[in-house]
Structures are given as C-alpha cells and as structure tokens.
Design a protein around this motif. Structure first.
Motif, PDB file in Angstrom:
ATOM      1  N   ALA A 270      17.020   1.391  -0.605  1.00  0.00           N
ATOM      2  CA  ALA A 270      17.207   2.389  -1.665  1.00  0.00           C
ATOM      3  C   ALA A 270      15.849   2.905  -2.110  1.00  0.00           C
ATOM      4  N   ASP A 271      15.486   4.070  -1.610  1.00  0.00           N
ATOM      5  CA  ASP A 271      14.194   4.652  -1.972  1.00  0.00           C
ATOM      6  C   ASP A 271      14.392   5.497  -3.228  1.00  0.00           C
ATOM      7  N   GLU A 272      13.956   4.928  -4.358  1.00  0.00           N
ATOM      8  CA  GLU A 272      14.178   5.592  -5.649  1.00  0.00           C
ATOM      9  C   GLU A 272      12.853   6.044  -6.255  1.00  0.00           C
ATOM     10  N   ILE A 273      11.940   6.446  -5.388  1.00  0.00           N
ATOM     11  CA  ILE A 273      10.586   6.778  -5.855  1.00  0.00           C
ATOM     12  C   ILE A 273      10.563   7.992  -6.802  1.00  0.00           C
ATOM     13  N   TYR A 274      11.610   8.825  -6.735  1.00  0.00           N
ATOM     14  CA  TYR A 274      11.653   9.996  -7.638  1.00  0.00           C
ATOM     15  C   TYR A 274      12.562   9.758  -8.845  1.00  0.00           C
ATOM     16  N   CYS A 275      12.867   8.491  -9.161  1.00  0.00           N
ATOM     17  CA  CYS A 275      13.878   8.223 -10.192  1.00  0.00           C
ATOM     18  C   CYS A 275      13.508   8.757 -11.573  1.00  0.00           C
TER      19      CYS A 275
ATOM     20  N   LEU B 161      19.078   5.146   1.521  1.00  0.00           N
ATOM     21  CA  LEU B 161      19.613   5.983   0.460  1.00  0.00           C
ATOM     22  C   LEU B 161      18.444   6.439  -0.412  1.00  0.00           C
ATOM     23  N   ASN B 162      18.024   7.661  -0.216  1.00  0.00           N
ATOM     24  CA  ASN B 162      16.873   8.184  -0.952  1.00  0.00           C
ATOM     25  C   ASN B 162      17.404   9.051  -2.092  1.00  0.00           C
ATOM     26  N   ASN B 163      17.313   8.506  -3.291  1.00  0.00           N
ATOM     27  CA  ASN B 163      17.950   9.128  -4.447  1.00  0.00           C
ATOM     28  C   ASN B 163      17.023   9.074  -5.663  1.00  0.00           C
TER      29      ASN B 163
ATOM     30  N   TRP C 240      -3.964   5.967  -5.043  1.00  0.00           N
ATOM     31  CA  TRP C 240      -4.178   4.553  -5.380  1.00  0.00           C
ATOM     32  C   TRP C 240      -3.416   3.639  -4.423  1.00  0.00           C
ATOM     33  N   ARG C 241      -2.452   4.210  -3.735  1.00  0.00           N
ATOM     34  CA  ARG C 241      -1.624   3.491  -2.765  1.00  0.00           C
ATOM     35  C   ARG C 241      -0.924   2.266  -3.380  1.00  0.00           C
ATOM     36  N   CYS C 242      -0.128   2.523  -4.359  1.00  0.00           N
ATOM     37  CA  CYS C 242       0.588   1.457  -5.066  1.00  0.00           C
ATOM     38  C   CYS C 242       2.097   1.649  -4.934  1.00  0.00           C
TER      39      CYS C 242
ATOM     40  N   TYR D 266      16.295  14.462   5.727  1.00  0.00           N
ATOM     41  CA  TYR D 266      15.649  13.226   5.281  1.00  0.00           C
ATOM     42  C   TYR D 266      14.137  13.401   5.250  1.00  0.00           C
ATOM     43  N   TRP D 267      13.492  12.527   4.550  1.00  0.00           N
ATOM     44  CA  TRP D 267      12.026  12.493   4.552  1.00  0.00           C
ATOM     45  C   TRP D 267      11.579  12.015   5.928  1.00  0.00           C
ATOM     46  N   VAL D 268      10.616  12.729   6.472  1.00  0.00           N
ATOM     47  CA  VAL D 268      10.239  12.613   7.875  1.00  0.00           C
ATOM     48  C   VAL D 268       9.877  11.188   8.320  1.00  0.00           C
TER      49      VAL D 268
ATOM     50  N   SER E  90       0.824  -1.204   0.000  1.00  0.00           N
ATOM     51  CA  SER E  90       0.000   0.000   0.000  1.00  0.00           C
ATOM     52  C   SER E  90       0.865   1.263   0.000  1.00  0.00           C
ATOM     53  N   GLY E  91       1.387   1.592  -1.152  1.00  0.00           N
ATOM     54  CA  GLY E  91       2.291   2.735  -1.281  1.00  0.00           C
ATOM     55  C   GLY E  91       3.700   2.346  -0.895  1.00  0.00           C
ATOM     56  N   ALA E  92       4.651   3.191  -1.323  1.00  0.00           N
ATOM     57  CA  ALA E  92       6.046   2.976  -0.939  1.00  0.00           C
ATOM     58  C   ALA E  92       6.173   3.024   0.579  1.00  0.00           C
ATOM     59  N   LYS E  93       5.296   3.772   1.204  1.00  0.00           N
ATOM     60  CA  LYS E  93       5.335   3.914   2.659  1.00  0.00           C
ATOM     61  C   LYS E  93       5.214   2.549   3.350  1.00  0.00           C
ATOM     62  N   ALA E  94       4.232   1.754   2.947  1.00  0.00           N
ATOM     63  CA  ALA E  94       4.039   0.438   3.567  1.00  0.00           C
ATOM     64  C   ALA E  94       5.195  -0.497   3.207  1.00  0.00           C
TER      65      ALA E  94
ATOM     66  N   ALA F 232       4.007   3.989  -7.682  1.00  0.00           N
ATOM     67  CA  ALA F 232       3.337   4.715  -8.759  1.00  0.00           C
ATOM     68  C   ALA F 232       2.944   6.138  -8.370  1.00  0.00           C
ATOM     69  N   SER F 233       3.036   6.475  -7.082  1.00  0.00           N
ATOM     70  CA  SER F 233       2.512   7.762  -6.593  1.00  0.00           C
ATOM     71  C   SER F 233       3.057   8.972  -7.342  1.00  0.00           C
ATOM     72  N   LYS F 234       4.373   9.039  -7.475  1.00  0.00           N
ATOM     73  CA  LYS F 234       4.986  10.272  -7.980  1.00  0.00           C
ATOM     74  C   LYS F 234       5.068  10.291  -9.501  1.00  0.00           C
ATOM     75  N   SER F 235       5.550   9.182 -10.099  1.00  0.00           N
ATOM     76  CA  SER F 235       5.768   9.179 -11.551  1.00  0.00           C
ATOM     77  C   SER F 235       4.468   9.169 -12.330  1.00  0.00           C
TER      78      SER F 235
ATOM     79  N   SER G 280      16.584  12.798  -3.715  1.00  0.00           N
ATOM     80  CA  SER G 280      16.164  12.952  -2.323  1.00  0.00           C
ATOM     81  C   SER G 280      14.968  13.871  -2.115  1.00  0.00           C
ATOM     82  N   ASN G 281      14.088  13.419  -1.258  1.00  0.00           N
ATOM     83  CA  ASN G 281      13.088  14.272  -0.637  1.00  0.00           C
ATOM     84  C   ASN G 281      13.635  14.546   0.765  1.00  0.00           C
ATOM     85  N   PRO G 282      13.923  15.747   1.192  1.00  0.00           N
ATOM     86  CA  PRO G 282      13.463  17.014   0.636  1.00  0.00           C
ATOM     87  C   PRO G 282      14.474  17.783  -0.216  1.00  0.00           C
TER      88      PRO G 282
HETATM   89  N1  PMP Z   1       9.476   7.825  -0.069  1.00  0.00           N
HETATM   90  C1  PMP Z   1       9.643   9.144  -0.254  1.00  0.00           C
HETATM   91  C2  PMP Z   1      11.016   9.688  -0.314  1.00  0.00           C
HETATM   92  C3  PMP Z   1       8.530   9.982  -0.381  1.00  0.00           C
HETATM   93  O1  PMP Z   1       8.717  11.281  -0.553  1.00  0.00           O
HETATM   94  C4  PMP Z   1       7.246   9.436  -0.301  1.00  0.00           C
HETATM   95  C5  PMP Z   1       6.110  10.390  -0.408  1.00  0.00           C
HETATM   96  N2  PMP Z   1       4.916  10.041  -0.057  1.00  0.00           N
HETATM   97  C6  PMP Z   1       7.127   8.050  -0.113  1.00  0.00           C
HETATM   98  C7  PMP Z   1       8.263   7.277   0.004  1.00  0.00           C
HETATM   99  C8  PMP Z   1       5.810   7.348   0.016  1.00  0.00           C
HETATM  100  O2  PMP Z   1       5.066   7.385  -1.129  1.00  0.00           O
HETATM  101  P1  PMP Z   1       3.744   6.506  -1.321  1.00  0.00           P
HETATM  102  O3  PMP Z   1       3.449   5.853  -0.028  1.00  0.00           O
HETATM  103  O4  PMP Z   1       2.690   7.479  -1.737  1.00  0.00           O
HETATM  104  O5  PMP Z   1       4.046   5.528  -2.400  1.00  0.00           O
END
Ligand code: PMP
Ligand code: GLU
Length: 397
Positions: free
Chosen positions: A202-207, A170-172, A245-247, A124-126, A98-102, A236-239, A174-176
């Motif tokens: 490796a959090d590459e959600i903004y790749c 490693l968030n690359n 949709w929480r994917c 770092y992202w909170v 359910s999202g990258a968060k889960a 899928a959230s960002k791209s 990076s947020n923020p």
């Molecule tokens: N990782 C980073 C760095 C983010 O900024 C976010 C923003 N929500 C997430 C993970 C989580 O994204 P989501 O759960 O919407 O997929």
C-alpha cells in the motif's frame, strides 16, 4: 566481456527521472524551459526539519545506525501513522530506508519468489513494474480508463487473481492519476485480498495531499486481517518537501516481513544517513501546519491547471482528488502535426512539446496507458501559468 545480469539488463530507465534529467540539462544549457516532469514539491524543506538535521550533525550523530533505522525514527513513524490513520503499528514492525523507492524495492525483494505475480492497476507509477521485475516477479497490469476514473473494481481484481498471485500494489492517492479510493471501494478490494491471501503493498505516500475535503482512508485501517497483509509505504519526500533527504518507511503488518526487510537492508543499503533520520523524526513529530499550508497551495494550483486545460481545444482532463498530478487526454491530437512533428503517441507529444514548446511533461506510455500526458502541479503558480500559455500556443502550432 561476459554478459551482464539478464534481469537487470532488461530494466528500462525511469521515464520520470529521464525527463527530469533532460529538463535540468536544457535549463543548465540556458534554454528557457519550464518543467512539469518529476513530481517534486518546489517548496523548500521547512526550517524546523532542516534545523534538526543540522543539530544532529553538530551533536555528532554521524555514525552508523541499525539497518532498519534508529529507534527514535521508527517510533516517530509509528506515532505519525497512528495520528494520521488511527492504525497502531508496533515500532519494531517499521523499517526506514532511502526513500519510499528503496522501501518498495526491499518489500518486493522479500515478498517474491521467481515467477510470483503482482497485480498493478494501470495507469501506474513507472517504478512499480520495473522493481517487481528486478525482484524476480511478474507484474500483471489491470487496465482502467477515464470512464472508471482510473480505479479498479473488486470484481476486476478478483478476475485477475491466479494461483501465482502473491500481492497487489495499491497506490492511494495515485501517481499518476491523482484518484483516491474511498473507504467502501477499498474495503471491497481488501476483501478480495484477504480471501485470496494476497499481500497488499500500500503506497500511501500522497496521503496528506487530498483535496475537496476528501477523507483519506488507509487500507491498513480496515481490520486486523487486512492490516497483517499490508506493507504500508510512505515517506517524507512529498508531504514535507524532502525529496533529496531520501527518507522513506515501510510499516509491516507482519513481523516476519519487517524482520526480513531489515535483514536484507543490513546487507544492501544499511541504515540511511543518521542526520537524515533525525530530520525525519522532527518532520513526523513536529507541528504539521507546514504540511497543511503546502496542501492548500497545491489545491489552488490544481484548480487553475484543470480549468485552463479543459478550456483548450484538443485536450481534456478529469479533476483529480489527490497527489499533485493531472492526466491530460490527448487522444484527439493523434494524427495531427504539432511543432513540426506528427503526433502518433504520447511519447511523440512529450518530445515535440519539449523541443519546440520548451515544456517538460511526462508521457504516460511508460505508465501503462496510451494517449495521456502527466503534468505535475508541484511547481510554482507562475510556472503553471507559463506552462498553460505555452500549451495553448503549442496546440495552435
Ligand atoms: N511512490 C510513489 C507513488 C511516488 O510517486 C514516488 C515518487 N518519487 C515514490 C514512491 C518514491 O518517493 P521517494 O523515494 O522520494 O520517497
Ligand atoms: N515519483 C516522482 C514522479 O513520479 C519523482 C520521480 C521518481 O522518483 O520517479 O515524478
């Protein structure tokens, strides 16, 4: 009443979600507030993705799926990673949640024993620090500043490793900070991880959101020894503008990590919405032109925001190369009175700006750095212009 869990009672609310909730409430109350809080694309989900979700509902894809996701979505993830980064992941090493968060939270849960340390570059992202604490681990923060473009060095990492270090985040990009580690910087960092047998979350959600022709390198592409230690997080959230949709997904270099994550998910979240998995499959397999179109718009907005900000007295920012955030340095404002409030911190600035400037931004006090404010340019150009005008006015208030 008996006390609640000590671990969970100590969890701070997410600063990004809190700003977003306050902004949405003010808006619902009829206030003309503009929001740059949560990093959420203002674009609608592309039609071909929505259509796949709707078709799935109409075709009766409304039942449980395996906890790690359908075979189709896991194979689509493997396909997309290969296309985008050249890295081969066996689809059975992929879990969807359910999202990258889960996915991140589940990864920390399976990696950590009580007291294990996880190194996190700041800012770092909170949610990283809180999730690690929730999983029983100890976040170890490595500070960086503007002078090093908010990036850690391999030497800094090596000096922070102890016997208890289990992993690094490693968030690359990076947020923020919006900064991107290039191939050589990554290779040096990965080398330290391999030498010290560290997992790499490796959090590459903004790749997909990189600018100025920057070539993105996934850390997992740096050889087998690195890949097997990686838990690659994306979604899928960002791209694809699919936040609601929480994917999200995790691609694990090690089969045992993937299997353990799937086991944990089978008792916690279970599989995510079947129709959402179908939509995510379409997003990852379908034409990628909408991703590129959104990226181009983000780049224009970034250029505008950065040039307006750097033309103002009292604030400044570096040019970020990726994601959709700008870090505004407010150290020259400390001690001044703005909007009737003495500014002693970024939290003070964010509160005063929201209440008297009617602009929602995020204080980076919760991101492990003082005197910075995070703006997102994942909002319309019209809002960005308005936000910059209000900032200019606020700085003279
Ligand atoms: N990782 C980073 C760095 C983010 O900024 C976010 C923003 N929500 C997430 C993970 C989580 O994204 P989501 O759960 O919407 O997929
Ligand atoms: N990740 C985005 C942000 O940092 C969305 C909010 C959240 O999930 O924290 O603003």
């Amino acid at each position: 009443m008996k006390e609640l869990s000590k671990i969970y009672s100590a969890v701070a609310p997410s600063a990004t979600m809190a700003v977003d909730a306050k902004y949405k409430q003010m808006k619902a109350d009829g206030l003309p507030v503009v929001g740059f809080g949560a990093g959420e694309p203002d674009f609608d989900t592309p039609d071909y993705i929505k259509a796949a979700g709707i078709a799935a509902i109409e075709n009766g894809q409304t039942k449980y799926t395996p906890a790690a996701g359908t075979n189709a979505v896991r194979q689509a993830v493997a396909y997309r990673i290969k296309e985008d980064t050249g890295v081969d992941f066996d689809w059975t090493n992929i879990v969807v949640s359910s999202g990258a968060k889960a996915c991140l939270y589940t990864a920390f849960t399976v990696l950590l024993n009580p007291g294990d340390e996880v190194i996190i570059p700041a800012p770092y992202w909170v949610s990283f620090t809180e999730q690690i604490k929730m999983a029983g681990g100890v976040p170890v923060v490595l500070e960086t500043g503007e002078e090093q473009r908010f990036k850690i060095t391999a030497e800094q990492l090596a000096a922070a490793v102890t016997e208890k270090t289990k992993a690094i985040v490693l968030n690359n990009p990076s947020n923020p900070t919006g900064m991107i580690y290039g191939r050589e910087e990554l290779a040096a960092i990965a080398d330290v991880c391999v030498k010290n047998d560290l997992y790499i979350v490796a959090d590459e959600i903004y790749c997909k959101l990189v600018y100025d022709g920057f070539e993105f390198t996934s850390v997992a592409s740096l050889g087998e020894e690195v890949k097997k230690r990686c838990i690659l997080i994306n979604g899928a959230s960002k791209s694809y503008a699919m936040t609601g949709w929480r994917c999200g997904y995790a691609a694990c270099g090690d089969k045992k990590v993937a299997r353990t994550m799937a086991n944990v998910l089978s008792h916690s979240i279970g599989g995510i919405g079947t129709m959402n998995q179908a939509a995510m499959t379409a997003a990852l397999r379908g034409p990628q032109d909408s991703v590129e179109a959104m990226r181009k718009v983000f780049e224009e907005r970034r250029n505008y925001m950065v040039s307006r900000m750097n033309a103002m007295d009292g604030v400044s920012c570096l040019m970020p190369n990726g994601a959709f955030y700008v870090m505004m340095n407010i150290s020259r404002l400390i001690g001044r009175t703005l909007g009737g409030r003495v500014i002693n911190s970024a939290d003070d600035f964010a509160m005063a700006f929201l209440e008297s400037g009617l602009v929602a931004v995020v204080s980076c006090d919760s991101f492990g750095i003082s005197n910075f404010i995070r703006w997102t340019y994942a909002s319309s150009m019209e809002s960005i212009k308005e936000g910059m005008d209000r900032l200019e006015k606020f700085l003279q208030s």
